[in-house]
Design a protein around this motif. Structure first.
Motif, PDB file in Angstrom:
ATOM      1  N   LEU A 116       3.651  17.750  14.876  1.00 56.35           N
ATOM      2  CA  LEU A 116       4.784  18.476  15.446  1.00 56.35           C
ATOM      3  C   LEU A 116       4.497  18.965  16.856  1.00 56.35           C
ATOM      4  O   LEU A 116       5.343  19.584  17.480  1.00 56.35           O
TER       5      LEU A 116
ATOM      6  N   PHE B  62       2.411  21.160   4.840  1.00 57.51           N
ATOM      7  CA  PHE B  62       2.271  22.145   5.894  1.00 57.51           C
ATOM      8  C   PHE B  62       3.104  23.358   5.542  1.00 57.51           C
ATOM      9  O   PHE B  62       4.307  23.276   5.400  1.00 57.51           O
TER      10      PHE B  62
ATOM     11  N   ARG C 137      11.958  17.418   1.389  1.00 56.62           N
ATOM     12  CA  ARG C 137      10.890  16.434   1.481  1.00 56.62           C
ATOM     13  C   ARG C 137      11.291  15.085   0.913  1.00 56.62           C
ATOM     14  O   ARG C 137      10.778  14.066   1.318  1.00 56.62           O
TER      15      ARG C 137
ATOM     16  N   ASP D  19       4.928  10.504  14.390  1.00 53.68           N
ATOM     17  CA  ASP D  19       5.824  11.610  14.083  1.00 53.68           C
ATOM     18  C   ASP D  19       5.614  12.031  12.630  1.00 53.68           C
ATOM     19  O   ASP D  19       4.958  11.321  11.863  1.00 53.68           O
ATOM     20  N   PRO D  20       6.134  13.209  12.252  1.00 51.96           N
ATOM     21  CA  PRO D  20       5.848  13.745  10.914  1.00 51.96           C
ATOM     22  C   PRO D  20       6.185  12.740   9.811  1.00 51.96           C
ATOM     23  O   PRO D  20       5.466  12.620   8.818  1.00 51.96           O
ATOM     24  N   LEU D  21       7.276  12.002  10.019  1.00 55.84           N
ATOM     25  CA  LEU D  21       7.721  11.075   8.989  1.00 55.84           C
ATOM     26  C   LEU D  21       6.728   9.937   8.808  1.00 55.84           C
ATOM     27  O   LEU D  21       6.384   9.556   7.698  1.00 55.84           O
TER      28      LEU D  21
END
Lengths: 368, 511
Positions: free
Chosen positions: B307, B344, B367, B331-333
């Motif tokens: 992030l 997190f 999620r 990226d987070p995905l």
């Protein structure tokens, strides 16, 4: 001060009210609004308030034709309000409904005028539909791109886009004016009817109403049950949370505004291709803004918006009827509408909060 | 003690918010020359009670007496007029103003503001009680502890002699806490009445003269601190006996899981937040991260979770078969979809991680909602998960369709942690997992974290309570101004050493 005194009124938040109580409060608010209107009416005009209400009802429901017009007006207003819902749920304040409708209508009119003699009517209608949707979508996409990339203020941007759209329409009205020098376009393809949306069952407005009914149902499911709808709510509630779970916020903004603009484009198509068969700068008639109120009053619930758009159109139609029948100024209708909306919006306060009045001194003593 | 007149007497105070009874017929006495610790679990109504004393809320029922006279306190101004001042958990200061300007803000005075005169008075107060405040220093230049001192001086400047402090030590280092306590003792000896709201037992024992305990909005009892102990107070707070030890099982077969090398991060303004940070987090181990707040803890976790834009360095995820994946640039995905599961638990629970206005089910979906190709979002599985979390973690909620905003802090945290561990992560990043939680909920969270550790998860635990860090963690990484000040073994490290390392690179070793 030797005696302790509680504040005269103190406001506390209510626990959630059961839905029937909430609707009871709303119903009471409408009754109270009508009484307030009656008092104001008697005071200011000396007319019998009952007669005025009767005239309002007659104005809205009086004849079959009036019923159809009521339906048509509800449909268009609802359509624009539905277009705003996904954007508003995302906290993207799209105030550009007006311009998006205009530009969609302009695209439809352009197709009718420029392609009217070259394409068969069926194919032309398909092209018009695509053109309107694309035009409306692009008009909403421009501010969305700036918002997503550079964080510009979407409220001002979409608002300004309205003026651009109005000026564009004004420009093309002069180019395409007919007859020359009249300053307006007049009915397009009046003799051939090419590019006019088909009438269902001989009713001029039925198609519009059906299309909007369909959009309402689809929008309801899109917002409440689809993954896109869920993403929109998350982005609207907390952009940080959205990023944290890996939602591509920029993409959601662009996608949602494409949808919002596209539906406004459809409203433009229905207005130009379905009912007016011409275009003027006032074809949207401020409905891009009224729709904001429709959406908010129903808290962005598409089904609730059917009722709020009905209410607003009904009030408008009724008000214009009483101005003609009683020879009142048109502002008078607006005054009544204002009073009624004030009550309806104000009653939400009583649904969420409770007022506690100071108990009288005697009662207080009895409690100790 | 009996011959003292109570500075404040609260009698039968009742306050409700909608259906929730925050305070139910509470009795409380506050005396001058005494430090009263107000204890209670989350949602037991401590802050509400004090807010009524400081004029933020108005009680539904009950009476308040100040110096024996019945009063009604309808606004914070009326509270000040009675000499009652409150120092809130979140400071209410204007950053671009100086200390003195903040102190006089909102006070009526003659037409001309003589800031030098104010500064002189502020200095006098500081000298009297032992504060270290420079009246001309701007707030944005101050440390958290200095800001807190400004808040206290502000209240004193307005003539308050009954002071209420809401969890004042939550943001302080041990050294700063000691300083604050010294000042508070000074103020007590000069005849002020002091109330402190806290969760930390050892602070109660160290500082207070008397404790008053609330449970579920009701007053349970008060007693002299010297006649009681942590165990008894905890039992009274919770209502049943609680074991006050944190388990620390030996790590089983720890293997490197995350390797961070030379990580440097700048924030938007270009300020260096992390400077050349390197460490390894092992599976089956809890790595604690200690530091004064704002020393790069947030940036560190966000960098690992994808992030936070990174200036230089590398973050490697090491799979069981020894394969290494670079996390930077993902990226987070995609970090998730690589099979690298980072769970997190962000610092700001409601602002990030949960959506306050959505219900439990919809929050569980955050999620998982992308799963499957259908356009329709699946709500059945998240609903089951929500019900499971509610049951297993004993979340106190009317149902799974209640917006999480309506839940108390501890329950919100349980929902978030419950969701994060439900995805069976291999790395669990937690930030301030027990911030604002009461003892009972905190121990439940420690327990959950320990269970994850036993399952072989690599846990990174950013915490603020050094006592807990030292009891829970296997190793502790100490940050100081974005740099690694040192990594110590959790077993055997002393609180003093870690405290020194937080304030100075390398700690005592460099002295």
């Amino acid at each position: 001060m030797n005696k302790s005194r509680a504040p005269l009124i103190h406001i506390t938040k209510r626990k959630t009210m059961p839905w029937y109580c909430a609707w009871g409060v709303r119903g009471a608010a409408i009754v109270a609004a009508l009484i307030a209107c009656a008092v104001v009416t008697m005071f200011m005009t000396g007319e019998n308030p009952i007669a005025i209400y009767a005239a309002m009802l007659k104005g809205a429901f009086g004849t079959t034709r009036k019923l159809w017009i009521l339906g048509q007006n509800i449909a268009i207003l609802l359509c624009i309000a539905l277009a705003l819902v996904p954007a508003f749920k995302m906290r993207f304040w799209n105030l550009g409904g007006e311009g998006q409708v205009l530009i969609g209508g302009l695209a439809a009119a352009a197709c009718m005028i420029c392609l009217g003699n070259r394409l068969p009517s069926g194919l032309l209608i398909a092209v018009m539909t695509l053109a309107s949707i694309a035009a409306g979508a692009v008009w909403a996409l421009i501010p969305a791109v700036f918002k997503a990339k550079w964080g510009t203020n979407e409220t001002l941007f979409t608002l300004m886009m309205n003026y651009v759209a109005t000026q564009l329409v004004a420009y093309f009205v002069i180019i395409w004016e007919s007859p020359k020098g009249s300053g307006k376009i007049g009915i397009i393809n009046q003799t051939t009817g090419i590019g006019w949306l088909p009438q269902i069952g001989g009713q001029k407005y039925l198609l519009n109403i059906l299309v909007v009914a369909m959009i309402t149902v689809i929008m309801y499911f899109y917002m409440n049950y689809s993954k896109h709808g869920y993403e929109i709510s998350v982005v609207g509630e907390s952009e940080r949370t959205a990023r944290y779970v890996g939602i591509k916020v920029e993409r959601v903004i662009l996608r949602t505004l494409l949808l919002s603009g596209a539906i406004c484009g459809v409203a433009g198509l229905l207005l130009v291709g379905g009912t007016d068969h011409t275009i003027t700068t006032t074809v949207a008639g401020g409905r891009g803004f009224t729709a904001v109120m429709v959406a908010w009053l129903a808290k962005f619930n598409p089904v609730g918006m059917v009722f709020t758009s009905f209410l607003i159109v009904f009030l408008g139609r009724g008000a214009s009827e009483i101005t003609t029948i009683f020879g009142l100024n048109h502002s008078y209708g607006d005054i009544l509408t204002g009073i009624i909306l004030f009550f309806i919006i104000g009653c939400e306060f009583f649904i969420n909060y409770r007022l506690n009045f100071r108990k009288s001194a005697g009662k207080e003593a009895a409690n100790v | 003690m009996d011959n003292k007149v109570a500075a404040v007497k609260m009698r039968d105070i009742t306050k409700t918010f909608g259906a929730t009874v925050a305070n139910d017929k509470v009795w409380l006495d506050i005396y001058r020359g005494e430090i009263l610790a107000l204890l209670g679990e989350n949602g037991s109504g401590k802050t509400t009670l004090m807010n009524m004393l400081s004029g933020i809320y108005f009680p539904d029922k009950g009476q308040i007496f100040v110096d024996g006279r019945e009063v009604s306190i309808r606004s914070p101004k009326e509270a000040f007029d009675l000499g009652i001042g409150m120092i809130h958990q979140h400071f209410k200061l204007v950053d671009v103003f100086s200390a003195a300007e903040n102190i006089v803000l909102g006070l009526k005075g003659s037409g001309r503001l003589d800031i030098d005169e104010v500064a002189k008075n502020v200095k006098a107060i500081c000298e009297e009680y032992g504060f270290e405040v420079d009246p001309y220093q701007k707030i944005y230049d101050m440390s958290v502890s200095q800001k807190q001192q400004v808040e206290i001086v502000k209240v004193l400047y307005r003539g308050a002699d009954i002071l209420i402090l809401d969890e004042p030590t939550a943001v302080l280092t041990p050294q700063e806490t000691d300083k604050l306590f010294a000042v508070l003792r000074n103020m007590r000896d000069l005849g002020k009445a002091i109330v402190i709201i806290t969760h930390k037992m050892h602070e109660v024992e160290e500082l207070s003269d008397r404790v008053a305990i609330l449970r579920h909005g009701s007053f349970v009892g008060d007693m002299l601190t010297k006649t009681t102990n942590a165990q008894e107070m905890t039992n009274m707070m919770v209502g049943h006996a609680v074991v006050l030890d944190i388990d620390r099982p030996e790590p089983k077969d720890p293997k490197p899981r995350i390797r961070v090398e030379g990580l440097t991060v700048r924030d938007i303004e270009g300020v260096v937040k992390l400077d050349n940070v390197s460490f390894t987090a092992n599976s089956g181990e809890i790595l604690g991260v200690a530091g004064i707040s704002g020393c790069g803890q947030k940036e560190l976790l966000e960098a690992i979770a994808g992030l936070q834009p990174i200036e230089s360095g590398s973050i490697k995820y090491i799979c069981d078969d020894g394969r290494e994946d670079e996390l930077i640039g993902k990226d987070p995905l995609s970090i998730q979809s690589l099979g690298v599961s980072l769970s997190f638990v962000p610092e700001d629970r409601l602002g990030m991680g949960l959506v306050g206005s959505m219900d439990l089910t919809d929050n569980m979906m955050l999620r998982s909602f992308r799963r499957g190709r259908s356009l329709i979002a699946d709500r059945k599985t998240p609903k089951k998960l929500a019900e499971k979390v509610v049951e297993e973690l004993e979340v106190n909620t009317p149902g799974v369709s209640t917006p999480v905003r309506r839940l108390s802090g501890g329950n919100v945290q349980k929902v978030l942690v419950g969701r994060e561990i439900s995805s069976a992560p291999t790395v669990l990043l937690t930030a301030y997992a027990v911030r604002g939680l009461d003892i009972n909920s905190s121990y439940m969270i420690y327990d959950l974290i320990n269970k994850q550790k036993e399952k072989g998860v690599a846990v990174v635990y950013v915490g603020e309570d050094l006592d807990v860090l030292l009891e829970l963690c296997d190793r502790i990484l100490v940050l100081c101004g974005g740099k690694v000040s040192g990594i110590v073994d959790g077993r055997g490290a002393s609180k003093r050493d870690v405290g020194m390392m937080m304030t100075r690179l390398g700690g005592a070793a460099n002295e």
